[in-house]
Design an enzyme around this catalytic site. Structure first.
Site, mmCIF file in Angstrom:
data_model
loop_
_atom_site.group_PDB
_atom_site.id
_atom_site.type_symbol
_atom_site.label_atom_id
_atom_site.label_comp_id
_atom_site.label_asym_id
_atom_site.label_seq_id
_atom_site.Cartn_x
_atom_site.Cartn_y
_atom_site.Cartn_z
ATOM 1 N N TYR A 155 14.979 12.012 5.554
ATOM 2 C CA TYR A 155 13.737 11.435 5.920
ATOM 3 C C TYR A 155 12.557 12.241 6.567
ATOM 4 C CZ TYR A 155 11.314 6.998 7.569
ATOM 5 O OH TYR A 155 10.503 5.958 7.779
ATOM 6 N N LYS A 162 7.243 8.063 12.617
ATOM 7 C CA LYS A 162 7.749 6.829 13.085
ATOM 8 C C LYS A 162 8.061 7.163 14.495
ATOM 9 C CE LYS A 162 7.455 4.504 9.134
ATOM 10 N NZ LYS A 162 6.547 3.680 8.944
HETATM 11 O O1 0WD Z 1 12.979 1.012 3.407
HETATM 12 C C1 0WD Z 1 11.977 0.831 3.171
HETATM 13 N N1 0WD Z 1 11.008 0.331 2.311
HETATM 14 C C2 0WD Z 1 11.411 0.701 4.747
HETATM 15 C C3 0WD Z 1 9.808 0.863 4.779
HETATM 16 C C4 0WD Z 1 12.016 0.565 6.019
HETATM 17 C C5 0WD Z 1 11.376 0.643 7.286
HETATM 18 C C6 0WD Z 1 10.061 0.666 7.199
HETATM 19 N N2 0WD Z 1 9.391 0.653 6.250
HETATM 20 C C7 0WD Z 1 7.797 0.883 6.400
HETATM 21 C C8 0WD Z 1 7.356 2.023 5.546
HETATM 22 O O2 0WD Z 1 7.386 3.353 6.094
HETATM 23 C C9 0WD Z 1 5.919 1.649 5.621
HETATM 24 O O3 0WD Z 1 5.292 1.966 7.044
HETATM 25 O O4 0WD Z 1 7.234 -0.034 5.871
HETATM 26 C C10 0WD Z 1 5.869 0.136 5.562
HETATM 27 C C11 0WD Z 1 5.467 -0.421 4.172
HETATM 28 O O5 0WD Z 1 6.097 0.200 3.282
HETATM 29 P P1 0WD Z 1 6.980 -0.225 1.695
HETATM 30 O O6 0WD Z 1 6.589 -1.850 1.515
HETATM 31 O O7 0WD Z 1 8.366 0.049 1.785
HETATM 32 O O8 0WD Z 1 6.166 0.561 0.769
HETATM 33 P P2 0WD Z 1 4.932 0.422 -0.435
HETATM 34 O O9 0WD Z 1 5.317 -0.903 -1.277
HETATM 35 O O10 0WD Z 1 4.943 1.747 -1.132
HETATM 36 O O11 0WD Z 1 3.916 0.105 0.607
HETATM 37 C C12 0WD Z 1 3.351 1.233 1.399
HETATM 38 C C13 0WD Z 1 1.716 1.541 0.762
HETATM 39 C C14 0WD Z 1 1.406 2.122 -0.087
HETATM 40 O O12 0WD Z 1 1.855 2.239 -1.333
HETATM 41 P P3 0WD Z 1 2.027 3.609 -2.057
HETATM 42 O O13 0WD Z 1 3.532 3.793 -2.194
HETATM 43 O O14 0WD Z 1 1.146 3.649 -3.078
HETATM 44 O O15 0WD Z 1 1.580 4.932 -1.131
HETATM 45 O O16 0WD Z 1 1.034 2.038 2.131
HETATM 46 C C15 0WD Z 1 -0.078 2.343 1.327
HETATM 47 C C16 0WD Z 1 0.003 2.242 0.018
HETATM 48 O O17 0WD Z 1 -0.632 0.890 -0.499
HETATM 49 N N3 0WD Z 1 -0.908 3.310 1.871
HETATM 50 C C17 0WD Z 1 -1.971 3.614 2.250
HETATM 51 N N4 0WD Z 1 -2.860 2.544 2.450
HETATM 52 C C18 0WD Z 1 -4.024 2.740 2.850
HETATM 53 N N5 0WD Z 1 -4.660 4.264 2.852
HETATM 54 C C19 0WD Z 1 -2.361 4.830 2.615
HETATM 55 C C20 0WD Z 1 -3.779 5.093 2.808
HETATM 56 N N6 0WD Z 1 -4.123 6.599 3.047
HETATM 57 N N7 0WD Z 1 -1.317 5.747 2.196
HETATM 58 C C21 0WD Z 1 -0.474 4.720 1.888
#
Ligand code: 0WD
Length: 263
Positions: A155, A162
């Site tokens: 991580y 975070k």
């Molecule tokens: O286990 C997990 N999945 C956990 C996620 C556990 C605890 C927390 N999180 C957090 C993540 O760190 C994140 O902050 O939850 C949040 C959402 O993450 P997610 O739902 O797991 O992941 P995902 O569906 O990939 O959404 C995150 C999105 C990006 O998707 P991708 O994978 O294409 O990078 O964040 C967005 C993007 O849509 N993103 C941005 N949006 C606008 N501008 C940018 C950016 N520059 N970069 C990433």
């Protein structure tokens, strides 16, 4: 309905597996009117049908790594909503090479900068841009992970980002409390999403999680969504600056009970 008459902006909905998708579903069910931002054209295709499902036609491009993109997106939002009641920041990113291997060896100045910029500063940036449009009793919410306070393999620099995001939550809460704007974070347990698949050996993290968590399992995006809806509702009017764990209790258990049972 928890969120009747609330207008909430949702970021970070990349596909139906995204945590933001579980949050949007719960908020829609609870009566909120929703708007969405997407990072770029590529992600718009996934978002369109989902937004429709959640009763929204407000889809706005916003790349949080660029100030002018944030500015433009709020100009667009203002054309649809004069004021609103909060947003969900569900965005995180670190370059892939930062999320594999030994922390001290793989972490670079650039990787550190990008992880903190996209995963933490963007929360402040969106709060700043929203401020003039927020109604009384608004709520801001972000998504964090246990890596902010404890180590785990791979991580790496995301843990530092975070930690910054959690401090950001507290400082924004202090800074915006006078306007009756609440700022909270959900620390979610590991969930298989696009972002999570960037962390090496994520599947092993999921099984470790299930074996130690008091509930003996991982959590779903629906469970995170329900808590998000509560935290953004007036039922949570006394809660701000908090990190709420939705992780099946994992963070409370130092060792798996099962390995010590006599039976
Ligand atoms: O286990 C997990 N999945 C956990 C996620 C556990 C605890 C927390 N999180 C957090 C993540 O760190 C994140 O902050 O939850 C949040 C959402 O993450 P997610 O739902 O797991 O992941 P995902 O569906 O990939 O959404 C995150 C999105 C990006 O998707 P991708 O994978 O294409 O990078 O964040 C967005 C993007 O849509 N993103 C941005 N949006 C606008 N501008 C940018 C950016 N520059 N970069 C990433």
């Amino acid at each position: 309905m928890l969120l009747k008459n609330k207008k909430i902006l949702i970021t970070g909905l990349a596909n139906k597996y995204s945590i933001a998708s579980g949050i949007a579903a719960a908020m829609h069910r609870e009566g909120a009117e929703l708007a969405f931002t997407y990072q770029n054209e590529r992600l718009l295709k996934n978002l369109e049908p989902l937004a429709k499902e959640y009763g929204s036609e407000i889809l706005i491009e916003c790349d949080v790594s660029k100030d002018d993109s944030i500015e433009k997106s709020f100009e667009e939002l203002r054309k649809r909503w004069n004021t609103f009641d909060g947003f969900v920041h569900s965005i995180g990113f670190a370059p892939a090479d930062q999320l594999t291997g030994n922390f001290v060896d793989v972490t670079t100045r650039e990787g550190f900068k990008v992880a903190h910029d996209i995963s933490s500063y963007s929360f402040t940036a969106l709060a700043k841009a929203s401020k003039p449009m927020l109604n009384d009793s608004s709520a801001l919410l972000t998504l964090t992970y246990l890596g902010a306070i404890q180590t785990m393999p791979n991580y790496n620099v995301m843990g530092l980002a975070k930690a910054s995001l959690e401090a950001n939550t507290r400082f924004l809460a202090a800074s915006m409390g006078a306007d009756n704007v609440r700022v909270n974070a959900i620390s979610a347990g590991p969930i298989k999403t696009l972002a999570a698949s960037g962390v090496k050996n994520f599947r092993k993290m999921l099984s470790q999680h299930s074996s130690r968590a008091p509930l003996g399992r991982t959590v779903t995006i629906e469970e995170v969504g329900n808590v998000a809806a509560f935290l953004c509702s007036d039922y949570a009017s006394g809660i701000t600056g908090e990190i709420t764990y939705v992780d099946a209790g994992f963070n409370t258990a130092a060792m798996p009970l099962v390995e010590f049972s006599d039976s």
